[in-house]
Design a protein around this motif. Structure first.
Motif, PDB file in Angstrom:
ATOM      1  N   GLY A 104       0.807  -1.211   0.000  1.00 46.37           N
ATOM      2  CA  GLY A 104       0.000   0.000   0.000  1.00 46.37           C
ATOM      3  C   GLY A 104       0.837   1.257   0.000  1.00 46.37           C
ATOM      4  N   LEU A 105       1.923   1.257   0.828  1.00 45.21           N
ATOM      5  CA  LEU A 105       2.807   2.422   0.879  1.00 45.21           C
ATOM      6  C   LEU A 105       3.555   2.613  -0.443  1.00 45.21           C
ATOM      7  CD1 LEU A 105       4.236   2.091   4.508  1.00 45.21           C
ATOM      8  CD2 LEU A 105       2.769   3.931   3.627  1.00 45.21           C
ATOM      9  N   ALA A 106       3.982   1.496  -1.038  1.00 47.24           N
ATOM     10  CA  ALA A 106       4.699   1.600  -2.311  1.00 47.24           C
ATOM     11  C   ALA A 106       3.800   2.172  -3.407  1.00 47.24           C
ATOM     12  CB  ALA A 106       5.235   0.229  -2.715  1.00 47.24           C
ATOM     13  N   ASP A 107       2.557   1.697  -3.473  1.00 45.07           N
ATOM     14  CA  ASP A 107       1.643   2.210  -4.498  1.00 45.07           C
ATOM     15  C   ASP A 107       1.207   3.637  -4.180  1.00 45.07           C
ATOM     16  OD1 ASP A 107       1.768  -0.006  -6.104  1.00 45.07           O
ATOM     17  OD2 ASP A 107       0.072  -1.002  -5.153  1.00 45.07           O
ATOM     18  N   TRP A 108       1.072   3.973  -2.884  1.00 48.22           N
ATOM     19  CA  TRP A 108       0.777   5.373  -2.544  1.00 48.22           C
ATOM     20  C   TRP A 108       1.890   6.279  -3.030  1.00 48.22           C
ATOM     21  CZ3 TRP A 108       4.030   8.213   0.670  1.00 48.22           C
ATOM     22  CH2 TRP A 108       3.612   9.524   0.931  1.00 48.22           C
ATOM     23  N   PHE A 109       3.128   5.854  -2.843  1.00 46.76           N
ATOM     24  CA  PHE A 109       4.261   6.649  -3.302  1.00 46.76           C
ATOM     25  C   PHE A 109       4.233   6.786  -4.830  1.00 46.76           C
ATOM     26  CE2 PHE A 109       8.551   7.223  -4.862  1.00 46.76           C
ATOM     27  CZ  PHE A 109       9.060   8.206  -4.030  1.00 46.76           C
ATOM     28  N   LEU A 115       4.833  13.895   0.447  1.00 45.24           N
ATOM     29  CA  LEU A 115       5.082  14.614   1.704  1.00 45.24           C
ATOM     30  C   LEU A 115       5.813  15.928   1.474  1.00 45.24           C
ATOM     31  CD1 LEU A 115       6.174  11.589   3.973  1.00 45.24           C
ATOM     32  CD2 LEU A 115       3.893  12.612   3.704  1.00 45.24           C
ATOM     33  N   GLY A 116       5.780  16.461   0.242  1.00 44.67           N
ATOM     34  CA  GLY A 116       6.439  17.725  -0.063  1.00 44.67           C
ATOM     35  C   GLY A 116       7.934  17.627  -0.199  1.00 44.67           C
ATOM     36  N   HIS A 143      12.593  12.328  -9.696  1.00 36.31           N
ATOM     37  CA  HIS A 143      11.612  11.583 -10.488  1.00 36.31           C
ATOM     38  C   HIS A 143      10.248  11.498  -9.799  1.00 36.31           C
ATOM     39  CE1 HIS A 143      14.843  10.506 -13.193  1.00 36.31           C
ATOM     40  NE2 HIS A 143      15.523   9.996 -12.185  1.00 36.31           N
ATOM     41  N   THR A 144       9.884  12.550  -9.078  1.00 32.89           N
ATOM     42  CA  THR A 144       8.525  12.689  -8.556  1.00 32.89           C
ATOM     43  C   THR A 144       7.913  13.964  -9.131  1.00 32.89           C
ATOM     44  OG1 THR A 144       9.343  13.835  -6.568  1.00 32.89           O
ATOM     45  CG2 THR A 144       9.085  11.441  -6.432  1.00 32.89           C
ATOM     46  N   ALA A 145       6.598  14.167  -8.877  1.00 34.42           N
ATOM     47  CA  ALA A 145       5.866  15.274  -9.512  1.00 34.42           C
ATOM     48  C   ALA A 145       6.093  15.222 -11.027  1.00 34.42           C
ATOM     49  CB  ALA A 145       6.281  16.616  -8.929  1.00 34.42           C
ATOM     50  N   ILE A 146       5.890  14.032 -11.588  1.00 35.11           N
ATOM     51  CA  ILE A 146       6.248  13.790 -12.995  1.00 35.11           C
ATOM     52  C   ILE A 146       5.408  14.630 -13.955  1.00 35.11           C
ATOM     53  CG2 ILE A 146       6.265  12.020 -14.788  1.00 35.11           C
ATOM     54  CD1 ILE A 146       6.917   9.996 -12.575  1.00 35.11           C
TER      55      ILE A 146
END
Length: 402
Positions: free
Chosen positions: A43-48, A58-59, A64-67
């Motif tokens: 669940g945490l991996a897919d949330w990420f 978490l800001g 490679h986030t906010a793609i």
């Protein structure tokens, strides 16, 4: 769905804590503990993964986030290229249009007055038409239309056109009612002006005729002869004078097409007519009446559809539905028109999509994409939690067997 997925993750955390506390009481708690532990990881991996598509988890600016917000320009170009290659190509449009009977659908639309399907379309078109007609300057628009019509009229040489029309009318004997009308008009004119004719004969007669009263008899004879002549011409289609009139009309039709002097006179008359201010004033009056009629018709479409316009549209719709030859022509025209539009303006259309997406700020594109697909992405979190738990139970069972 986001709340559901998060509550499921919280529930797995609570189950994990309970199983960890009861781990030594029974071997079954080991399986529950393994399921909850793996479910939290999944669940945490897919949330990420889901969160990383739209924003920093978490800001924290993890690479490679906010793609989507960081790559919106590249996404816009990719989306436009996808549309261009897979939809806005002539052969794709032609193949799709080949399977559509546009003419029959248009006929069905015109014939069947179904408010549920046509109401919103008609209302929108009516509002647009009314706003357009009321927002435009009627005088300026009328002048522009008049100037456009005048330019087109100047390009057309009317003399040969009139000659061909007259020639065609005579070939089909459509000129005879016109000649009959002219003869009747001549008879009525003569009847209304008998006193003037008698006075002319009286003034031109010599003194002897006036003294003997023969001028009155001469006037009666002339009038009776004219009436008799007009009657004979009217009832006898083969009358020699009628033939002379037809010869004159045939020569006039020929001269309109081949006599350069006459053609020049007709063109000059046309130019003088177009330059006459009275014609412009007449057109402005006609245009204003047309504009007000269109506004009234648009504001009361039910009355218009029940009148002559509605009957004409219904007849057109029935013809489109029942005439295969007309359907073929209309469908071919629609297909060629749309293919031409795509071929000529396809690049501009996809460029509009690309530039529109590029003009959006990062938050706008994030919100719109997330609202479109966010529900399905939350199912990924839910599935990740459940699948992770099942994988954890499987691994725990295998380790117990070994």
């Amino acid at each position: 769905m986001r709340i559901t997925a998060t509550l499921m993750l919280v529930a797995m955390g609570a189950v994990f804590a309970l199983a960890h506390w009861q781990l030594d009481t029974h071997p079954v708690w080991g399986y529950v503990h393994a399921f909850a532990e793996a479910a939290m990881v999944g669940g945490l991996a897919d949330w990420f993964a889901v969160t990383a598509l739209f924003r920093h988890p978490l800001g924290i600016p993890i690479p490679h986030t906010a793609i989507i917000p960081q790559n919106k320009d590249r996404i816009a170009d990719t989306m436009a290229g996808f549309l261009r290659r897979n939809f806005l190509t002539p052969h794709v449009v032609a193949r799709r249009m080949r399977d559509m009977n546009v003419a029959y659908a248009a006929g069905e639309f015109l014939v069947q007055k179904r408010e549920g399907e046509m109401g919103r379309v008609r209302t929108g078109m009516v509002e647009l038409l009314v706003e357009l007609l009321e927002s435009l300057d009627p005088t300026r628009l009328g002048m522009q239309v008049k100037a456009g019509l005048a330019r087109q009229a100047e390009k057309i040489e009317v003399s040969p056109l009139l000659g061909k029309m007259l020639e065609g009318a005579m070939a089909d004997n459509r000129h005879r009612p016109l000649i009959d009308g002219m003869i009747r008009w001549a008879g009525l004119t003569l009847e209304d002006n008998e006193d003037m004719v008698r006075n002319m004969i009286h003034q031109r007669a010599n003194a002897v005729l006036r003294w003997t009263g023969l001028d009155e008899r001469l006037s009666n004879s002339v009038l009776d002869g004219l009436y008799r002549l007009l009657a004979e011409i009217l009832v006898d289609p083969e009358h020699p004078l009628r033939g002379k009139v037809e010869e004159g009309l045939a020569k006039f039709a020929h001269d309109l097409q081949h006599d350069e002097a006459l053609r020049a006179k007709v063109e000059k008359a046309k130019s003088d007519l177009l330059a006459n201010p009275a014609l412009g004033d007449w057109w402005m009056g006609v245009w204003e009446r047309m504009r007000l009629s269109l506004i009234a018709m648009a504001r009361n479409p039910d009355a218009a559809m029940q009148g002559q316009l509605g009957s004409s549209l219904k007849e057109l719709g029935e013809t489109l539905k029942s005439d295969p030859a007309l359907q073929t022509q209309v469908n071919r025209l629609a297909r060629r028109t749309l293919v031409g539009v795509v071929q000529r303006y396809g690049e501009q259309i996809v460029r509009l999509v690309s530039e529109t997406v590029k003009r959006w700020d990062a938050q706008t594109i994030t919100d719109r994409v997330e609202n479109a697909v966010g529900r399905d992405l939350q199912f990924i979190r839910i599935n990740g939690t459940l699948v992770g738990g099942l994988v954890g139970v499987t691994i725990h069972a295998v380790t117990q067997l070994i």
